[in-house]
Write a protein that holds these residues in place. Structure first.
Motif, PDB file in Angstrom:
ATOM      1  N   ALA A   1      -2.005   0.940   9.931  1.00  0.00           N
ATOM      2  CA  ALA A   1      -2.960   0.979   8.820  1.00  0.00           C
ATOM      3  C   ALA A   1      -3.179   2.407   8.335  1.00  0.00           C
ATOM      4  O   ALA A   1      -3.303   2.651   7.128  1.00  0.00           O
ATOM      5  N   MET A   2      -3.196   3.369   9.251  1.00  0.00           N
ATOM      6  CA  MET A   2      -3.371   4.776   8.877  1.00  0.00           C
ATOM      7  C   MET A   2      -2.145   5.306   8.135  1.00  0.00           C
ATOM      8  O   MET A   2      -2.263   6.201   7.290  1.00  0.00           O
ATOM      9  N   MET A   3      -0.978   4.742   8.429  1.00  0.00           N
ATOM     10  CA  MET A   3       0.250   5.203   7.778  1.00  0.00           C
ATOM     11  C   MET A   3       0.479   4.573   6.408  1.00  0.00           C
ATOM     12  O   MET A   3       1.206   5.127   5.588  1.00  0.00           O
ATOM     13  N   LEU A   4      -0.111   3.435   6.131  1.00  0.00           N
ATOM     14  CA  LEU A   4       0.131   2.725   4.869  1.00  0.00           C
ATOM     15  C   LEU A   4      -0.100   3.598   3.624  1.00  0.00           C
ATOM     16  O   LEU A   4       0.721   3.579   2.715  1.00  0.00           O
ATOM     17  N   PRO A   5      -1.170   4.379   3.565  1.00  0.00           N
ATOM     18  CA  PRO A   5      -1.362   5.206   2.366  1.00  0.00           C
ATOM     19  C   PRO A   5      -0.276   6.284   2.194  1.00  0.00           C
ATOM     20  O   PRO A   5      -0.105   6.812   1.096  1.00  0.00           O
ATOM     21  N   LEU A   6       0.450   6.591   3.258  1.00  0.00           N
ATOM     22  CA  LEU A   6       1.483   7.628   3.186  1.00  0.00           C
ATOM     23  C   LEU A   6       2.821   7.097   2.670  1.00  0.00           C
ATOM     24  O   LEU A   6       3.725   7.881   2.370  1.00  0.00           O
ATOM     25  N   LEU A   7       2.948   5.780   2.558  1.00  0.00           N
ATOM     26  CA  LEU A   7       4.202   5.195   2.070  1.00  0.00           C
ATOM     27  C   LEU A   7       4.378   5.493   0.579  1.00  0.00           C
ATOM     28  O   LEU A   7       3.401   5.559  -0.164  1.00  0.00           O
ATOM     29  N   PRO A   8       5.624   5.669   0.156  1.00  0.00           N
ATOM     30  CA  PRO A   8       5.861   5.851  -1.291  1.00  0.00           C
ATOM     31  C   PRO A   8       5.351   4.632  -2.057  1.00  0.00           C
ATOM     32  O   PRO A   8       5.322   3.519  -1.532  1.00  0.00           O
ATOM     33  N   GLU A   9       4.967   4.845  -3.313  1.00  0.00           N
ATOM     34  CA  GLU A   9       4.400   3.772  -4.130  1.00  0.00           C
ATOM     35  C   GLU A   9       5.350   2.584  -4.196  1.00  0.00           C
ATOM     36  O   GLU A   9       6.551   2.738  -4.415  1.00  0.00           O
ATOM     37  N   GLY A  10       4.808   1.408  -3.975  1.00  0.00           N
ATOM     38  CA  GLY A  10       5.584   0.182  -4.045  1.00  0.00           C
ATOM     39  C   GLY A  10       6.146  -0.273  -2.703  1.00  0.00           C
ATOM     40  O   GLY A  10       6.517  -1.437  -2.552  1.00  0.00           O
ATOM     41  N   GLU A  11       6.236   0.613  -1.709  1.00  0.00           N
ATOM     42  CA  GLU A  11       6.803   0.258  -0.399  1.00  0.00           C
ATOM     43  C   GLU A  11       5.935  -0.773   0.330  1.00  0.00           C
ATOM     44  O   GLU A  11       6.450  -1.724   0.892  1.00  0.00           O
TER      45      GLU A  11
END
Length: 176
Positions: free
Chosen positions: A143-153
């Motif tokens: 959950a902490m990593m989700l905002p770090l994913l490129p847009e749309g991933e």
């Protein structure tokens, strides 16, 4: 200490076989929640049992399970000493289930996964007495990593999960 066979016989005389099996299942649910430090599951099951007024049969079964465990693990001359020792060490506040957060190394698991170290992942999972906290820590890390994913991933990952579990997941909000 009452013989476990006598206790089981006494319980069987009080309840029909189906009810004994149902009570064993309820007792097992309580024990699993307690063992894995799952306070929510423990409280939910306990509330349900208290609402159904079956606390006596479940308490009897929990005692039977404990007596069976002691009988199988210790010689008869030692079993009573073990039970007395357990009684002396019983906590005064029994409202909380024990949680071993120190043994739940989610960071270590995440590092082992990132390194591709399959043996270390297996060792960590097998060596963790409370996998509820280990998996909970892993979910928190994701959950902490989700905002770090490129847009749309994140959307692509969610779509793939929906394809794999078609029909078993609710539709996302706004698609009704």
């Amino acid at each position: 200490m009452m013989a476990t066979g006598e206790l089981a016989d006494e319980l069987s005389e009080e309840l029909p076989r189906e009810e004994v099996e149902a009570a064993k299942a309820r007792a097992a649910t309580l024990l699993l929640a307690f063992r894995h430090g799952n306070q929510v599951a423990f409280d939910t099951e306990l509330d349900r049992l208290l609402a159904e007024h079956v606390e006596r049969e479940v308490a009897t079964l929990l005692v039977w399970i404990a007596a069976e465990a002691v009988r199988k693990a210790y010689a008869p001359e030692v079993a009573d000493r073990v039970l007395r020792g357990l009684a002396r060490r019983a906590p005064h506040d029994t409202a909380q289930v024990p949680v071993d957060e120190e043994a739940a190394g989610a960071a270590l698991l995440l590092e082992a996964v990132a390194a591709g170290d399959v043996a270390e992942v297996r060792t960590l999972v097998a060596g963790t007495p409370d996998t509820t906290y280990l998996l909970g820590g892993l979910v928190q890390a994701v959950a902490m990593m989700l905002p770090l994913l490129p847009e749309g991933e994140a959307e692509e990952i969610a779509a793939e999960l929906r394809r794999r579990h078609a029909g078993r997941l609710p539709m996302p909000r706004g698609t009704y």
